[in-house]
Design a protein around this motif. Structure first.
Motif, PDB file in Angstrom:
ATOM      1  N   ALA B 117     -52.299 -93.418   0.182  1.00 53.26           N
ATOM      2  CA  ALA B 117     -53.150 -92.746   1.167  1.00 53.26           C
ATOM      3  C   ALA B 117     -52.863 -93.259   2.572  1.00 53.26           C
ATOM      4  N   THR B 121     -51.591 -90.723   5.701  1.00 53.84           N
ATOM      5  CA  THR B 121     -52.257 -90.497   6.997  1.00 53.84           C
ATOM      6  C   THR B 121     -51.250 -90.220   8.108  1.00 53.84           C
ATOM      7  N   VAL B 124     -50.104 -86.563   8.129  1.00 55.84           N
ATOM      8  CA  VAL B 124     -51.309 -85.807   8.479  1.00 55.84           C
ATOM      9  C   VAL B 124     -51.609 -85.961   9.978  1.00 55.84           C
ATOM     10  N   THR B 147     -57.790 -87.181   4.717  1.00 55.81           N
ATOM     11  CA  THR B 147     -57.045 -87.886   3.665  1.00 55.81           C
ATOM     12  C   THR B 147     -58.001 -88.624   2.729  1.00 55.81           C
TER      13      THR B 147
END
Lengths: 325, 325, 325
Positions: B117, B121, B124, B147
């Motif tokens: 994760a 990020t 994203v 996220t």
């Protein structure tokens, strides 16, 4: 293969009807990004096979009706000729037909529902394209997902449409760990193949092989990334402890398969960096599939390909960091 | 203070390792918009303190792992050097680590979840930046919120990740008025300080003072708006009759604190008009916090800083009506 | 009619107070896209009538307070003079007041809630306009819908605001077919007229006639498309088997009415192609109304005009395929 394609394209030049058939076949091919009528034909046969052997011919027939309505609507709306010829106004409509055949009960209103939603995908596609044009990213199957979700949700409000195949609306609860039992090796392979066919909402091993053939005739790389994406998705989903039945049915893997093909073999120029990036995106898509399964639960609708759309947008928007295909 | 910073920047010039440390400290500082390694260090100590005294070292450790993974991912993706050096690719990842440490149970898979994760990020962030570039507005903590929500939602579908600290999914019901009892003055002050630390998901008075110190060393105005925002948020929440325990725990105020700092001391040139505008935005953020508490209830996830992101976007998008900082 | 308008515009030139009244009347007129103070006055009388005869004067009074606060906020924010004079910063606030009067119980905090939300619609309008400026599409009533949803959702978290008129949060279940009984012809006509007044959240036949008069004085085409849209919406909703009571109460038709007027008589140059397109969009809006009824059910809030906004955006974004009005 190339000769066959040239011969067909020659035929199409002389006949408006064959050109229309060509648009629709390419529209079916675009469900997996293939601008090739032979890919579309193989996909169509694969779905037809899966649809008839499972006793649900309305899936294949609904897809056919919807893609034709979509193409006609695009012509009436005077869309760009290149996009029309590449099938870009057909694949969302085709998926609408497959979806309504799968989840809704047959009735006179069902046909109107298929045709109306098939038509609506075209302005939705044009609208999303208008929004996305500044970002250099494709709409993917977002027009299909948004349109289908609206029509499926509305079945709960309308008594003339029967949502007999839809999941029951359910509260959000954590998975029972017993549902994530380790699997036999055979299940693992079935999960990989069905992850590929579930892109078209079908769980059929024969259809999977036809679909892979349809990919390979136009792009061996796409076929390779489809298989690779399915392997990664099934392995990731098991490692995370997802429900075994969902994995084996292909329902955790169809969106990751699309992500793998889109990132690895369609939108970026293939290479090692891109392959690593596609791998991370594919694993991430499994997480997004899990997340959206939870989000849609209270509303009684399936995720469709929303996990693919969401994850791929996130990984396609930073496009300036990779060379485009 | 300036001498200390110059000395550190001199050291960093000569060492790739120290530069990497610097990026990560600034990344932590950017959680509250401070491009300053000393702010980041004080924030890091504050979180470490709050994390260890509450018996949850995985919060601080998760944050550290995630911010390092985020920075490494940004380097691999060849992001812009200025953004990397300012810590803009670290703060979302850092918040991921704090969040997973707070809400998820430790297990081998937890570490992979944090690292994956944290890495996600970055694309994203790049993707949202691409979308927002035409509007002149920052992504704020949206990459973190999106996220984290996806990974937290997915825990309900995955048995290898334990969402032991997540709220139970619940039906939407109106608040029991008895839960909004008037409070003692001491609770009021505790609510103000905890509204500041909950920005980092911690409820600790000592940590609040360290965080304010971290703000003050780089921007006394930011520290003032943080305190002012917390006072306004706690007073507004009580006036509207929100649940007293939530307010005293800082859970109605952390997003309004961020809104107050962002609008009052970071993105607009300070002044009377801007202060009035920031005041309205801060009060509005309390309403949005109440609204999103309701929206997320059926899904069993926390709002994180989504109320700050949503309210601040609404008040930052009309930027042409104010002078920018 | 033209003479009357010229006389009024002459009066306004000489008086800042009358100009302010004019802005607010046009703001009310813009709820149905009419930049005309006489339309606004007739709409205001219609709502006043419906509001007082149903024993809920707070609906009309809330609308008045909110539109004034909205216009004052717009002036404080120094918005563009042309938009202010056309009432574009008033209609969202006016709808806020009607909504809070309809769904929330009176209390001292109610007035603050109306004023705060009325003010907030203005930055939200400016923000959405900033986002949409590249796409050539209007914000429609999206600022109203988003702001109202946030404030209504928050009532479940705040004990000082009573959401006494809100629907109960409910699980998603399929409609009972018995609720879709065929109707008497009289119900059909009532449904058509109430579909028009529900645009302003009122179910009143007298108000419907006043609203149609308000449309006709500025744009006979808009009045015609409002009636035509209502007929199409009521017929479509019955054909799809929607709940009869909802249809007769105008609650399946108010968004389709707005879609019909927006597409048929406001944003595109009228013609046969546009009329067909508006017809499909109007039918689609009925489906979206059904879908959003399902989506909002678990959250205990009404859809407001979200179905109109969503469906019209989809059909307005492909604007390059039609001539603009």
């Amino acid at each position: 293969m190339k000769g066959l394609l040239s011969w067909w394209e020659g035929l199409c030049k002389g006949s408006a009807i064959l050109r229309f058939v060509d648009y629709n076949l390419r529209g079916i091919g675009q469900v997996m990004f293939q601008d090739n009528p032979l890919s579309g034909l193989l996909f169509f046969i694969a779905i037809g096979w899966g649809s008839f052997v499972s006793g649900m011919p309305q899936v294949a027939i609904g897809g056919l009706v919807a893609v034709i309505v979509g193409t006609l609507t695009a012509q009436w709306l005077r869309v760009d000729a290149a996009g029309l010829a590449a099938g870009l106004y057909g694949y969302n409509a085709y998926l609408i037909g497959l979806t309504f055949g799968t989840f809704l009960g047959l009735s006179p209103m069902w046909w109107i529902y298929v045709a109306l939603a098939g038509a609506v995908t075209v302005p939705v596609t044009l609208g999303i394209a208008n929004v996305f044009k500044g970002w250099g990213v494709a709409a993917l199957t977002a027009p299909f997902v948004l349109t289908a979700w609206l029509f499926l949700l509305a079945t709960y409000a309308f008594s003339a449409i029967e949502g007999s195949g839809l999941p029951m609306a359910a509260e959000v609860v954590a998975i029972d760990p017993a549902a994530a039992n380790p699997l036999a090796l055979g299940d693992f392979f079935v999960g990989i193949l069905k992850s590929i066919t579930q892109v078209f909402l079908k769980a059929s091993v024969v259809a999977a092989l036809l679909l892979l053939a349809g990919l390979a005739v136009n792009s061996p790389a796409a076929a390779a990334f489809a298989v690779g994406g399915a392997v990664v998705a099934v392995a990731t989903a098991h490692a995370l402890g997802a429900e075994s039945d969902l994995i084996t049915g292909g329902l955790m893997g169809f969106s990751p398969v699309l992500t793998a093909v889109a990132l690895g073999a369609v939108f970026y120029k293939p290479g090692v960096r891109v392959a690593v990036y596609a791998l991370v995106a594919t694993v991430f898509t499994v997480v997004v599939q899990g997340a959206l399964n939870v989000v849609v639960a209270p509303f009684g609708i399936p995720t469709l390909t929303a996990p693919f759309v969401l994850a791929s947008w996130f990984f396609l928007l930073p496009r300036q960091h990779f060379e485009q295909a």
